[in-house]
Design a protein around this motif. Structure first.
Motif, PDB file in Angstrom:
ATOM      1  N   ARG A  25       0.835  -1.215   0.000  1.00 37.38           N
ATOM      2  CA  ARG A  25       0.000   0.000   0.000  1.00 37.38           C
ATOM      3  C   ARG A  25       0.860   1.252   0.000  1.00 37.38           C
ATOM      4  N   GLU A  26       1.861   1.307   0.877  1.00 34.59           N
ATOM      5  CA  GLU A  26       2.702   2.503   1.004  1.00 34.59           C
ATOM      6  C   GLU A  26       3.480   2.799  -0.274  1.00 34.59           C
ATOM      7  N   GLY A  28       2.426   2.221  -3.177  1.00 40.87           N
ATOM      8  CA  GLY A  28       1.484   2.641  -4.204  1.00 40.87           C
ATOM      9  C   GLY A  28       1.010   1.548  -5.138  1.00 40.87           C
ATOM     10  N   MET A  30      -1.379  -0.446  -4.968  1.00 38.28           N
ATOM     11  CA  MET A  30      -2.828  -0.616  -5.033  1.00 38.28           C
ATOM     12  C   MET A  30      -3.467   0.414  -5.968  1.00 38.28           C
ATOM     13  N   LYS A  31      -2.679   1.371  -6.399  1.00 36.29           N
ATOM     14  CA  LYS A  31      -3.186   2.411  -7.291  1.00 36.29           C
ATOM     15  C   LYS A  31      -3.169   1.920  -8.733  1.00 36.29           C
ATOM     16  N   GLU A  32      -3.919   2.610  -9.575  1.00 42.99           N
ATOM     17  CA  GLU A  32      -3.978   2.254 -10.983  1.00 42.99           C
ATOM     18  C   GLU A  32      -2.647   2.523 -11.691  1.00 42.99           C
ATOM     19  N   THR A  33      -1.967   3.577 -11.256  1.00 43.12           N
ATOM     20  CA  THR A  33      -0.658   3.916 -11.810  1.00 43.12           C
ATOM     21  C   THR A  33       0.323   4.032 -10.650  1.00 43.12           C
ATOM     22  N   ILE A  34       1.608   3.996 -10.985  1.00 43.90           N
ATOM     23  CA  ILE A  34       2.616   3.968  -9.930  1.00 43.90           C
ATOM     24  C   ILE A  34       3.855   4.746 -10.342  1.00 43.90           C
ATOM     25  N   PRO A  40       0.571   1.238 -15.083  1.00 39.86           N
ATOM     26  CA  PRO A  40       0.296   0.343 -13.961  1.00 39.86           C
ATOM     27  C   PRO A  40       1.597  -0.301 -13.468  1.00 39.86           C
ATOM     28  N   GLN A 119      11.423   7.498  -2.377  1.00 37.54           N
ATOM     29  CA  GLN A 119      10.573   6.764  -1.436  1.00 37.54           C
ATOM     30  C   GLN A 119      11.424   6.079  -0.364  1.00 37.54           C
TER      31      GLN A 119
END
Length: 153
Positions: A25-26, A28, A30-34, A40, A119
């Motif tokens: 999750r942290e 990213g 789970m997002k559509e883009t990263i 994706p 990150q």
């Protein structure tokens, strides 16, 4: 009739599972883009693999990413159409093309790498030097163990 007390191994397994979900999750995933791209996670990882190998076949890319051939094909078509990846003749096998990053793909990869470094750097700022070493060594060991558990390592 007593209750089952979880073993220390069971507790550790749940701790790793919880941490793994939080990391996903942290970072990213789970997002559509990263990674500050329009792509994706699978496409971002494809760009990283293609860049790291300086030329790779679709079959090898699929093996590296643990993706089915049809998924790799669709993803590559999108990356080629977006101008990120080009197909070149393979001097070792005329039946398989080599995938290489275009100049645009190189720029995208540089941005992905900068994003990823930021990150990790941001997280490391909250860790002591000793904890940084532990995290790096622990994650590397865990990744190796996952690969071995899959039977390829």
């Amino acid at each position: 009739m007593g209750t089952d007390v979880p073993s220390s191994t069971d507790i550790r397994i749940e701790q790793v599972r919880d941490a793994s979900r939080q990391i996903v999750r942290e970072l990213g995933f789970m997002k559509e883009t990263i990674a500050a791209t329009a792509f994706p996670p699978s496409a971002v990882h494809a760009l990283i693999e293609i860049g790291a190998n300086g030329g790779i076949t679709a079959a090898r890319l699929g093996e590296n990413l643990l993706l089915e051939k049809s998924s790799v094909s669709r993803m590559l078509r999108k990356l080629v159409n977006a101008g990120e990846v080009a197909e070149r003749p393979n001097p070792d096998d005329a039946r398989a093309k080599l995938l290489v990053l275009t100049e645009q793909g190189e720029n995208t990869l540089a941005a992905i790498n900068a994003f990823g470094r930021n990150q990790v750097s941001g997280a490391f700022a909250h860790l002591s030097p000793k904890d940084r070493e532990l995290v790096a060594a622990g994650l590397a060991a865990y990744a190796r163990a996952l690969r071995k558990a899959r039977g390829t390592g």
